[in-house]
Design an enzyme around this catalytic site. Structure first.
Site, mmCIF file in Angstrom:
data_model
loop_
_atom_site.group_PDB
_atom_site.id
_atom_site.type_symbol
_atom_site.label_atom_id
_atom_site.label_comp_id
_atom_site.label_asym_id
_atom_site.label_seq_id
_atom_site.Cartn_x
_atom_site.Cartn_y
_atom_site.Cartn_z
ATOM 1 N N GLN A 93 24.785 -61.061 71.379
ATOM 2 C CA GLN A 93 23.959 -62.173 70.905
ATOM 3 C C GLN A 93 23.113 -61.770 69.693
ATOM 4 O OE1 GLN A 93 23.879 -65.305 71.577
ATOM 5 N NE2 GLN A 93 22.027 -65.793 70.445
ATOM 6 N N SER A 111 22.366 -50.051 64.706
ATOM 7 C CA SER A 111 22.725 -48.767 64.081
ATOM 8 C C SER A 111 21.927 -48.585 62.790
ATOM 9 C CB SER A 111 24.218 -48.731 63.778
ATOM 10 O OG SER A 111 24.955 -49.084 64.928
ATOM 11 N N ARG A 112 21.541 -49.698 62.157
ATOM 12 C CA ARG A 112 20.826 -49.613 60.879
ATOM 13 C C ARG A 112 19.348 -49.252 61.051
ATOM 14 N NH1 ARG A 112 24.634 -53.991 59.204
ATOM 15 N NH2 ARG A 112 25.769 -53.170 57.416
ATOM 16 N N LEU A 145 26.829 -45.568 68.246
ATOM 17 C CA LEU A 145 26.557 -46.445 69.386
ATOM 18 C C LEU A 145 25.143 -46.304 69.941
ATOM 19 C CD1 LEU A 145 29.958 -45.927 71.222
ATOM 20 C CD2 LEU A 145 29.334 -47.707 69.587
ATOM 21 N N HIS A 146 24.656 -47.409 70.477
ATOM 22 C CA HIS A 146 23.353 -47.439 71.148
ATOM 23 C C HIS A 146 23.503 -48.279 72.413
ATOM 24 C CE1 HIS A 146 23.142 -51.423 69.434
ATOM 25 N NE2 HIS A 146 23.205 -50.945 68.207
ATOM 26 N N MET A 170 31.283 -50.863 65.287
ATOM 27 C CA MET A 170 31.402 -50.017 64.087
ATOM 28 C C MET A 170 30.874 -48.614 64.387
ATOM 29 S SD MET A 170 30.950 -52.461 60.816
ATOM 30 C CE MET A 170 29.184 -52.572 60.781
ATOM 31 N N GLY A 181 22.768 -51.218 73.085
ATOM 32 C CA GLY A 181 23.289 -52.576 72.870
ATOM 33 C C GLY A 181 24.800 -52.593 73.034
ATOM 34 N N HIS A 182 25.457 -51.634 72.363
ATOM 35 C CA HIS A 182 26.917 -51.519 72.515
ATOM 36 C C HIS A 182 27.263 -51.174 73.968
ATOM 37 C CE1 HIS A 182 26.330 -50.073 68.190
ATOM 38 N NE2 HIS A 182 27.148 -51.099 68.032
HETATM 39 P P1 AMP Z 1 28.195 -53.309 65.346
HETATM 40 O O1 AMP Z 1 28.630 -51.926 65.734
HETATM 41 O O2 AMP Z 1 26.828 -53.375 64.762
HETATM 42 O O3 AMP Z 1 29.241 -54.041 64.540
HETATM 43 O O4 AMP Z 1 28.072 -54.128 66.711
HETATM 44 C C1 AMP Z 1 29.146 -54.196 67.602
HETATM 45 C C2 AMP Z 1 28.813 -55.203 68.664
HETATM 46 O O5 AMP Z 1 27.612 -54.818 69.317
HETATM 47 C C3 AMP Z 1 28.573 -56.617 68.124
HETATM 48 O O6 AMP Z 1 29.161 -57.568 68.997
HETATM 49 C C4 AMP Z 1 27.076 -56.719 68.111
HETATM 50 O O7 AMP Z 1 26.607 -58.044 68.224
HETATM 51 C C5 AMP Z 1 26.729 -55.916 69.358
HETATM 52 N N1 AMP Z 1 25.333 -55.455 69.298
HETATM 53 C C6 AMP Z 1 24.761 -54.762 68.290
HETATM 54 N N2 AMP Z 1 23.445 -54.549 68.550
HETATM 55 C C7 AMP Z 1 23.188 -55.129 69.747
HETATM 56 C C8 AMP Z 1 22.023 -55.265 70.570
HETATM 57 N N3 AMP Z 1 20.850 -54.756 70.205
HETATM 58 N N4 AMP Z 1 22.129 -55.923 71.732
HETATM 59 C C9 AMP Z 1 23.330 -56.454 72.125
HETATM 60 N N5 AMP Z 1 24.458 -56.360 71.395
HETATM 61 C C10 AMP Z 1 24.400 -55.708 70.235
#
Ligand code: AMP
Length: 288
Positions: free
Chosen positions: A145, A183-184, A30-31, A27, A33-34
């Protein structure tokens, strides 16, 4: 790196690509994790797609859709620096045209854990992920995860609907202080950010206690969690639960040899809802 917004552009492009095509749905905002999933995709895939789409159907009317953080230019720079080939950045009008009425519901897996306070959330997630899979046609798709229930829902949907895509799950990426990147997190004030650390701290402590066989029942986990987060005034619990990571069935108790168990939790820090989890391997029968 190419940015594609129109479904017709993707269709033409996709038919010209040979695989493996890797896909990271996000969404945006980005950080690391993404980006860890982008790196994993870059290692094993010939072409790497990232989608940036804040999907309205996974937000309830009371949730943060309109204020969800966005910074498309920064996202593009980050993705370019990590060697992404294509960004898919669709519009709401293309994803949900007038008359849209077809949803995917992964029924039981969507009900517990986060589904209790977000009853339509996983229906929106499954629907948009299936649509994105139909558009991008990835060979391998990457999920984090961090959203453990989402991983279970997507895996089940792929099995149930015979989708021809391999799902890979990336480990949780954390900030230096242990808070899972999200992101939150940027909604949090300095004081809330400090208080939020009770979530990873408590889950890490539970992990150690479970591995040392000091905690082996659902009730003991619930009690420990409530006691720990009770020390922070701006925190409200949503849930904590120990479940099987694939079926998400709650476990009353566990013992060495039970394989993997998932300790998943959510809480409110002021107006921000955070989730986190620990996947714990208790080993297989005979190994301990
Ligand atoms: P989002 O943009 O929050 O919908 O996340 C997109 C993808 O990034 C999803 O598969 C999340 O599980 C993954 N994601 C988000 N935060 C993390 C994180 N801290 N570590 C690993 N994956 C993440």
């Amino acid at each position: 790196m190419k940015i594609l917004s129109k479904l017709s552009e993707i269709k033409v492009l996709r038919s010209s690509l040979s695989g493996p095509v890797g896909f990271v749905p996000t969404m945006g905002y980005l950080h690391e994790g993404h980006l860890s999933m982008v790196d994993a995709a870059r290692k094993i895939c010939r072409e790497v797609f990232v989608s940036i789409y804040v999907n309205p159907t996974q937000f309830a009317p009371t949730e943060d859709l309109s204020r969800y953080p966005r910074d498309f230019e920064r996202d593009c720079q980050l993705l370019e620096s990590r060697g992404v080939d294509y960004i898919f950045f669709p519009s709401d009008a293309d994803m949900y045209p007038d008359g849209f009425q077809t949803y995917v519901s992964v029924q039981e897996l969507s009900r517990g854990l986060c589904g209790q306070s977000r009853p339509d959330h996983f229906r929106g997630v499954a629907t948009v992920v299936l649509k994105l899979f139909s558009i991008v046609k990835p060979d391998i798709a990457f999920f984090g995860q961090k959203d453990a229930q989402q991983c279970a829902v997507i895996r089940r949907m792929v099995m149930d609907l015979n989708l021809d895509v391999e799902i890979r799950i990336a480990p949780i990426v954390r900030d230096h202080d242990g808070l899972a990147l999200s992101s939150r997190n940027q909604y949090l004030s300095t004081e809330e950010r400090r208080a939020a650390l009770v979530l990873p701290r408590t889950l890490q402590a539970l992990r150690e206690r479970i591995l040392q066989k000091q905690v082996s029942t659902q009730k003991a986990v619930q009690d420990w969690f409530m006691q720990e987060i009770g020390t922070e005034s701006c925190i409200r619990p949503d849930y904590i639960s120990v479940v099987h990571p694939l079926t998400l069935k709650e476990m009353g108790s566990w013992k060495p040899g039970d394989g993997e168990i998932l300790v998943a939790a959510a809480l409110w820090v002021g107006k921000t809802r955070l989730i986190d989890n620990q996947l714990i391997d208790l080993g297989n029968p005979g190994s301990s």
